[in-house]
Design an enzyme around this catalytic site. Structure first.
Site, PDB file in Angstrom:
ATOM      1  N   CYS A 117       0.816  -1.228   0.000  1.00 25.89           N
ATOM      2  CA  CYS A 117       0.000   0.000   0.000  1.00 25.89           C
ATOM      3  C   CYS A 117       0.840   1.265   0.000  1.00 25.89           C
ATOM      4  O   CYS A 117       0.324   2.347  -0.273  1.00 25.89           O
ATOM      5  CB  CYS A 117      -0.940   0.003   1.194  1.00 25.89           C
ATOM      6  SG  CYS A 117      -2.146  -1.311   1.067  1.00 25.89           S
ATOM      7  N   HIS A 257      -3.438   7.304   2.179  1.00 26.09           N
ATOM      8  CA  HIS A 257      -3.826   5.992   1.650  1.00 26.09           C
ATOM      9  C   HIS A 257      -5.210   5.659   2.213  1.00 26.09           C
ATOM     10  O   HIS A 257      -5.498   5.936   3.379  1.00 26.09           O
ATOM     11  CB  HIS A 257      -2.785   4.962   2.096  1.00 26.09           C
ATOM     12  CG  HIS A 257      -3.193   3.551   1.805  1.00 26.09           C
ATOM     13  ND1 HIS A 257      -3.557   3.141   0.543  1.00 26.09           N
ATOM     14  CD2 HIS A 257      -3.312   2.461   2.609  1.00 26.09           C
ATOM     15  CE1 HIS A 257      -3.878   1.850   0.597  1.00 26.09           C
ATOM     16  NE2 HIS A 257      -3.742   1.414   1.826  1.00 26.09           N
ATOM     17  N   ASN A 287     -10.208   0.218  -0.912  1.00 24.04           N
ATOM     18  CA  ASN A 287      -8.743   0.245  -0.878  1.00 24.04           C
ATOM     19  C   ASN A 287      -8.204  -0.325  -2.195  1.00 24.04           C
ATOM     20  O   ASN A 287      -8.286  -1.530  -2.421  1.00 24.04           O
ATOM     21  CB  ASN A 287      -8.259  -0.577   0.327  1.00 24.04           C
ATOM     22  CG  ASN A 287      -6.750  -0.584   0.474  1.00 24.04           C
ATOM     23  OD1 ASN A 287      -6.024  -0.104  -0.402  1.00 24.04           O
ATOM     24  ND2 ASN A 287      -6.266  -1.137   1.571  1.00 24.04           N
TER      25      ASN A 287
HETATM   26  O1  UT7 Z   1      -4.045  -1.124   3.231  1.00 25.93           O
HETATM   27  C1  UT7 Z   1      -3.260  -2.048   3.896  1.00 25.93           C
HETATM   28  C2  UT7 Z   1      -3.291  -1.861   5.348  1.00 25.93           C
HETATM   29  N1  UT7 Z   1      -4.506  -2.406   5.882  1.00 25.93           N
HETATM   30  C3  UT7 Z   1      -5.157  -1.754   6.797  1.00 25.93           C
HETATM   31  O2  UT7 Z   1      -4.781  -0.666   7.182  1.00 25.93           O
HETATM   32  C4  UT7 Z   1      -6.361  -2.443   7.405  1.00 25.93           C
HETATM   33  C5  UT7 Z   1      -6.308  -2.341   8.903  1.00 25.93           C
HETATM   34  N2  UT7 Z   1      -7.393  -3.048   9.572  1.00 25.93           N
HETATM   35  C6  UT7 Z   1      -8.675  -2.611   9.519  1.00 25.93           C
HETATM   36  O3  UT7 Z   1      -8.988  -1.667   8.810  1.00 25.93           O
HETATM   37  C7  UT7 Z   1      -9.693  -3.282  10.411  1.00 25.93           C
HETATM   38  O4  UT7 Z   1      -9.023  -4.111  11.327  1.00 25.93           O
HETATM   39  C8  UT7 Z   1     -10.760  -4.113   9.640  1.00 25.93           C
HETATM   40  C9  UT7 Z   1     -11.684  -3.184   8.893  1.00 25.93           C
HETATM   41  C10 UT7 Z   1     -10.088  -5.092   8.701  1.00 25.93           C
HETATM   42  C11 UT7 Z   1     -11.622  -4.887  10.634  1.00 25.93           C
HETATM   43  O5  UT7 Z   1     -12.241  -3.992  11.538  1.00 25.93           O
HETATM   44  P1  UT7 Z   1     -12.131  -4.207  13.120  1.00 25.93           P
HETATM   45  O6  UT7 Z   1     -12.881  -3.125  13.759  1.00 25.93           O
HETATM   46  O7  UT7 Z   1     -10.669  -4.353  13.458  1.00 25.93           O
HETATM   47  O8  UT7 Z   1     -12.922  -5.539  13.315  1.00 25.93           O
HETATM   48  P2  UT7 Z   1     -12.451  -6.936  13.949  1.00 25.93           P
HETATM   49  O9  UT7 Z   1     -11.649  -7.685  12.975  1.00 25.93           O
HETATM   50  O10 UT7 Z   1     -11.894  -6.687  15.310  1.00 25.93           O
HETATM   51  O11 UT7 Z   1     -13.850  -7.620  14.109  1.00 25.93           O
HETATM   52  C12 UT7 Z   1     -14.880  -7.133  15.002  1.00 25.93           C
HETATM   53  C13 UT7 Z   1     -16.111  -8.004  14.841  1.00 25.93           C
HETATM   54  C14 UT7 Z   1     -15.810  -9.496  14.910  1.00 25.93           C
HETATM   55  O12 UT7 Z   1     -16.899 -10.151  15.522  1.00 25.93           O
HETATM   56  P3  UT7 Z   1     -16.822 -10.606  17.052  1.00 25.93           P
HETATM   57  O13 UT7 Z   1     -15.647 -11.527  17.132  1.00 25.93           O
HETATM   58  O14 UT7 Z   1     -16.625  -9.336  17.829  1.00 25.93           O
HETATM   59  O15 UT7 Z   1     -18.136 -11.249  17.266  1.00 25.93           O
HETATM   60  C15 UT7 Z   1     -15.741  -9.877  13.451  1.00 25.93           C
HETATM   61  O16 UT7 Z   1     -16.026 -11.240  13.242  1.00 25.93           O
HETATM   62  O17 UT7 Z   1     -16.702  -7.771  13.563  1.00 25.93           O
HETATM   63  C16 UT7 Z   1     -16.823  -9.008  12.851  1.00 25.93           C
HETATM   64  N3  UT7 Z   1     -16.638  -8.761  11.440  1.00 25.93           N
HETATM   65  C17 UT7 Z   1     -17.645  -8.417  10.622  1.00 25.93           C
HETATM   66  N4  UT7 Z   1     -18.959  -8.235  10.835  1.00 25.93           N
HETATM   67  C18 UT7 Z   1     -19.720  -7.876   9.773  1.00 25.93           C
HETATM   68  C19 UT7 Z   1     -15.490  -8.808  10.731  1.00 25.93           C
HETATM   69  N5  UT7 Z   1     -15.729  -8.509   9.444  1.00 25.93           N
HETATM   70  C20 UT7 Z   1     -17.059  -8.262   9.361  1.00 25.93           C
HETATM   71  C21 UT7 Z   1     -17.897  -7.905   8.300  1.00 25.93           C
HETATM   72  N6  UT7 Z   1     -19.224  -7.732   8.548  1.00 25.93           N
HETATM   73  N7  UT7 Z   1     -17.436  -7.726   7.043  1.00 25.93           N
END
Ligand code: UT7
Length: 334
Positions: A117, A257, A287
């Protein structure tokens, strides 16, 4: 003493494919919902390059053509094309070579640059150094990624994030004090485990096992990457601004980004840059990896004025991250 040559951005081009993959459509593919995606990431839709035989060069070439036409140059004048990408058409030849061929840049040497990225910022710094050396006069840096080619549309944690697109800039010798003024770029290999593609390289060549294990897709531990990104991107941008004796008030635009709106907000906060000075198009494109920053420049080009200070900032796989200070070199053209 010889006059210092600066590398100015003199034109911007962009291209996004027509097909819009909306949050609503994703709801039919994986267990997710529009509200979660919008509030956790900021994405509302992303563009997808559809059709047989279409690859990253089919995004990069129209972006470069757009720039060539806007600037009114002959493709034969181009000295070099650098294509920043993690989704090359194939391992070799370089996608930059394929783009050169498609746009008729027959006198250019061309190569790919991979820094995930942060690719566009690493490419911009490299291209600017070529121009500053006095050896080259027209260098194109294109960030292009067909992320849909390596996205697993059954994995709700990644498929909601990524889209396809490309943006390009032309670098030429410019007026002293304008152009790419400073860069603060970083890499840290210990971050590789959090965001990578497991197979397809020399470590794990494609095999029935790698296919069955879905190892040809993006693997990301989202929360770990988020933790590093949210401080990393803000730190390098803050350092860059400070060492150039600037403050948030001196920044006309933050060009981040587009990985997650929450990471962008944290960076803007840390730098003291208000929301209205932050380029944000994640809601429309998601992204696009190497494409995000030049696509912002493309979308905002008509609002940029000569002398504007722009801070470009990125964080991504590797880890790689960085920030670049650009003093915009031209007023909008009608
Ligand atoms: O460009 C390259 C660099 N990449 C980045 O900068 C990405 C960095 N990471 C992120 O942007 C975030 O971590 C994500 C957007 C990928 C994920 O968001 P988050 O707030 O960190 O969510 P999480 O992975 O901690 O998940 C929270 C909850 C989980 O459920 P439980 O375990 O709390 O019940 C996930 O299973 O949200 C759930 N979840 C979803 N729910 C609905 C994960 N993905 C989804 C989804 N829809 N698509």
């Amino acid at each position: 003493m010889a006059q210092k040559i600066s590398a100015a951005i003199t034109a911007v081009g962009g291209y996004v494919p027509e097909y819009r993959l909306t949050n609503k459509e994703l709801e039919t593919m994986v267990d997710t919902n529009d509200e979660w995606i919008k509030s956790r990431t900021g994405v509302e839709e992303r563009r997808i390059l559809k059709g047989e035989g279409k690859a990253t060069s089919d995004l990069g070439a129209p972006a470069v053509m757009d720039l060539i036409q806007k600037r009114g140059i002959d493709p034969l004048e181009i000295d070099c094309i650098i294509c920043c990408t993690v989704t090359p058409d194939m391992f070799f030849p370089a996608t930059a070579n394929i783009i050169s061929e498609k746009v008729g840049a027959k006198n250019a040497f061309s190569f790919d640059l991979g820094a995930a990225c942060s690719g566009f910022l690493f490419g911009l710094t490299t291209g600017a150094a070529f121009v500053e050396s006095g050896r080259y006069k027209k260098v194109i840096v294109v960030g292009a990624d067909k992320m849909s080619a390596i996205t697993d549309y059954s994995d709700r944690t990644t498929c909601i994030l990524f889209g396809d697109g490309a943006g390009a800039v032309l670098l030429e010798p410019g007026e002293d004090g304008f152009g790419v003024l400073d860069s603060n770029l970083k890499s840290d290999g210990t971050g590789g485990k959090y965001l990578h593609m497991k197979a397809g390289g020399s470590l794990r060549p494609a095999s029935p096992e790698t296919l069955a294990a879905k190892e040809h897709f993006i693997f990301q531990e989202g929360p770990s990457v988020f933790k590093f990104a949210v401080t990393g991107m803000a730190d390098v941008a803050y350092e860059l601004v400070k060492r150039n004796n600037l403050t948030g008030d001196d920044i006309a635009w933050l060009v981040p980004h587009q990985a997650n709106k929450r990471i962008i907000d944290a960076t803007a906060n840390r730098m003291g840059v208000p929301t209205e000075k932050v380029m944000l198009n994640i809601m429309r494109y998601g992204n696009t990896t190497s494409g995000t920053i030049p696509l912002c420049l493309w979308d905002w080009e008509k609002q940029l004025k000569k002398g504007d200070n722009l801070v470009l900032a990125a964080f991504g796989g590797g880890f790689t991250w960085g920030a670049t200070l650009v003093k915009w070199a031209y007023d909008p053209k009608n």
